[in-house]
Design a protein around this motif. Sequence first.
Motif, PDB file in Angstrom:
ATOM      1  N   UNK A 199      28.265  66.882  35.453  1.00 14.21           N
ATOM      2  CA  UNK A 199      26.969  66.821  36.057  1.00 14.21           C
ATOM      3  C   UNK A 199      26.249  66.641  37.631  1.00 14.21           C
ATOM      4  N   UNK A 200      26.472  66.854  38.394  1.00 14.18           N
ATOM      5  CA  UNK A 200      26.024  66.771  38.948  1.00 14.18           C
ATOM      6  C   UNK A 200      24.397  67.389  39.685  1.00 14.18           C
ATOM      7  N   UNK A 201      23.305  65.766  39.581  1.00 11.98           N
ATOM      8  CA  UNK A 201      21.679  66.317  40.074  1.00 11.98           C
ATOM      9  C   UNK A 201      21.406  66.558  41.713  1.00 11.98           C
ATOM     10  N   UNK A 202      21.440  67.724  41.786  1.00 16.83           N
ATOM     11  CA  UNK A 202      21.705  68.442  42.411  1.00 16.83           C
ATOM     12  C   UNK A 202      20.471  67.457  43.291  1.00 16.83           C
ATOM     13  N   UNK A 203      18.761  67.164  42.574  1.00 19.31           N
ATOM     14  CA  UNK A 203      17.801  66.703  43.023  1.00 19.31           C
ATOM     15  C   UNK A 203      18.228  65.238  43.355  1.00 19.31           C
ATOM     16  N   UNK A 204      19.569  64.708  43.760  1.00 21.08           N
ATOM     17  CA  UNK A 204      19.675  63.342  43.983  1.00 21.08           C
ATOM     18  C   UNK A 204      19.631  63.466  45.690  1.00 21.08           C
ATOM     19  N   UNK A 205      18.995  62.488  45.900  1.00 18.90           N
ATOM     20  CA  UNK A 205      19.768  62.427  47.990  1.00 18.90           C
ATOM     21  C   UNK A 205      20.778  61.816  47.749  1.00 18.90           C
ATOM     22  N   UNK A 206      21.587  61.775  49.145  1.00 18.95           N
ATOM     23  CA  UNK A 206      22.802  61.618  49.376  1.00 18.95           C
ATOM     24  C   UNK A 206      24.079  61.818  48.627  1.00 18.95           C
ATOM     25  N   UNK A 207      24.659  61.329  48.353  1.00 18.24           N
ATOM     26  CA  UNK A 207      25.866  61.815  48.018  1.00 18.24           C
ATOM     27  C   UNK A 207      25.851  62.337  46.896  1.00 18.24           C
TER      28      UNK A 207
END
Length: 339
Positions: A199-207
């Motif tokens: 699961x990729x949290x698209x709201x996180x900043x950066x890589x």
Amino acid sequence: MLAAFMKRYGRDALQLDQLPIPTTESLQAGEVLIRVHAVSLQPADYKTRDGSVQSLRGTPTESSPRGIGYDFSGTILELSPNGGTNAFKVGDAVFGISTYGALSTHTIAHVDHLAKKPDNVSFPHAAAIVTAGLTAWQTFEYAKAKAGTVDKVFITAGAGGVGHIAIQLAKNVFDVKTVATTASAAKHDLVRNCGADVIVDYQKKGNDGDFVKVLGAKAYDLALESTGEKGKCKQVVRPGGAVVSLLGIPDGDMLCKVVHAYHMPDSARPPGFVYGLLNCVAWVGDAGHLAKLGECVSNGKVKVTIDRVYPLEQVMDAFLVECMKGACAEVDQVNPLRT
């Protein structure tokens, strides 16, 4: 019968009023009259209302209003006197697609676009599986035909109507080994319970919020995207893999078939022809696929998440909520209406 309909296109064009119930004599070969019990709203509904997607029954006018709504479930009341309905009988509980307008207490549907509803599946859940389920199912079949092996799949917006069903089909039906998806932190439990492995949290900043950085280049066999990131999705799919977008223009033979059939007069179209133009994927209202989806819900391989349930009298409110959600990158769930 109480029905939602349009006499023109536009955001304020939807009306709700009493209309005559279709007669048995009006049913064409293969058609049945249905008492509608639940309808599931989808982006094609408000796009049809607005005119960005043309009504499959022709342009609405003052003298020739058009119904609206595609995905529904209900009970068969009448069979066509012209035949073609041998697989069904009066009283059968069914779900599927209506091109006449499902947002009504009664509608007409062709048996090519219907399946019998399993007894242990509710009417709202049956309605909610139709377009989202067909889109996901036919995406996997297309990918297997194009890419061969489909062991690793990336699905954007995993908590969306198509996304949460696609994750479950991937893991529980199509034997996909690894499913990656994007979701906000608040939706991680939902997509994890559906079967997402990464699961990729698209709201996180950066890589950490960049799915290309997290998943790696050319590592996946299929990407199903609904967030306008087709270019980025191509980076994570291996050569020979498949990228299916819900936000572009279909290419190749599928586009030719859809455009050709769309411009045919009703009498010249293939019997029971219905398509959904979801841009780079075009789903077809296939009764066999609907039956398989019903089985998946019945046996627990797919659990459909329902956001809200409205009575038909509140259809305007339901459209407002669906439009607001449709404008977001991540659509929460599908919205059945009881009639």
